[in-house]
Design an enzyme around this catalytic site. Structure first.
Site, PDB file in Angstrom:
ATOM      1  N   PHE A 147     -12.613   3.381   4.955  1.00 14.37           N
ATOM      2  CA  PHE A 147     -11.153   3.031   4.516  1.00 14.37           C
ATOM      3  C   PHE A 147     -10.782   1.385   5.564  1.00 14.37           C
ATOM      4  CE2 PHE A 147      -6.088   2.868   5.269  1.00 14.37           C
ATOM      5  CZ  PHE A 147      -5.848   3.095   3.873  1.00 14.37           C
ATOM      6  N   TYR A 184       1.325  -1.554   0.488  1.00 19.20           N
ATOM      7  CA  TYR A 184      -0.399   0.255   0.137  1.00 19.20           C
ATOM      8  C   TYR A 184       0.753   1.134  -0.542  1.00 19.20           C
ATOM      9  CZ  TYR A 184      -3.008   3.958   1.752  1.00 19.20           C
ATOM     10  OH  TYR A 184      -3.888   5.409   1.204  1.00 19.20           O
TER      11      TYR A 184
END
Length: 252
Positions: free
Chosen positions: A188, A151
């Site tokens: 998220f 990420y």
């Protein structure tokens, strides 16, 4: 403020993208609200009527992106502001035990998706000599933390792409900016924890995170600077955060 701009926001069905859409609409702009889950845009359209154009779009699919953006109704062109917001984090384990499918989801959405959309919008901006691309990155693109290698790499790529894009359009009149939020309480973490609500809530326990609207305020402020001003990048934290893993938590 420049009223009546056409603003394309990706990932507009929730979170930062939805907040950005609302903020631009509040300022008198029109919004092409792009998302995979377009059913979630129904109330946005219902509330704002003809100022919203819902657009079913999976930024990972280059052919779909090209088809959708080259066939926008004439009254919805040209795109004056592009907010590349679509993105996600998937998986939370160390890289040697991670699911490679999660890597693909992040790379395809966070990096290739941004490129796919930009490739359709940016040439017209350069040709017209006007336009603004605002890429939503993350503080994770500036540092790395355990369980977030891929990420963080995707968000570092966003930062490199943004800088290179700004150099590539130099002299054209097109502006390129980046906003890097820290901890923002949206879906998220729920996505990252595969829908597990308890660990997703625990991420924000004992501290006050940013709201999606806080990030949208920054995005619209950047977009509303005079044409000769480029706010190149902004790092925005909640006051309880000073970096990845650097969080002040108060006891309950």
């Amino acid at each position: 403020m420049s009223p009546g701009r056409v603003v394309l926001v990706t990932g507009a069905s929730s979170g930062i993208g939805r907040a950005c859409a609302e903020a631009f609409l509040a300022g008198g702009d029109r919004v092409v609200a792009a998302a995979r889950r377009t059913e979630r845009l129904a109330d946005l359209r219902a509330r704002h009527g003809d100022a919203v154009l819902p657009l079913t779009l999976d930024v990972r699919d280059r052919a779909q992106v090209s088809a959708a953006l080259t066939s926008l109704p004439a009254e919805w062109t040209p795109v004056d502001v592009l907010v590349n917001n679509a993105g996600l984090a998937a998986g939370r384990g160390p890289i040697h035990t991670d699911d490679p499918d999660d890597w693909d989801r992040m790379l395809d959405t966070n990096v290739r998706g941004l490129l796919n959309v930009s490739a359709c919008v940016l040439p017209g901006m350069v040709e017209r000599g006007a336009g603004h691309v605002i890429n939503i990155g993350s503080n994770a693109g500036r540092e790395v933390y355990p369980g977030g290698a891929v990420y963080c790499a995707t968000k570092a790529a966003v930062e490199r792409i943004t800088r290179g894009m700004r150099m590539d359009v130099l002299g054209s009149g097109v502006r390129v900016s980046q906003v890097d939020p820290g901890m923002v309480e949206t879906e998220f973490s729920l996505v990252r924890f595969a829908g597990e609500e308890a660990p997703a809530r625990a991420v924000y326990e004992g501290m006050t995170p940013l709201a999606a609207e806080d990030v949208a305020d920054v995005v619209t402020w950047i977009a509303d600077r005079p044409p000769h001003v480029v706010v190149a990048d902004v790092l925005v934290y909640p006051v309880d955060q000073a970096g990845s893993g650097r969080v002040a938590r108060r006891g309950s």
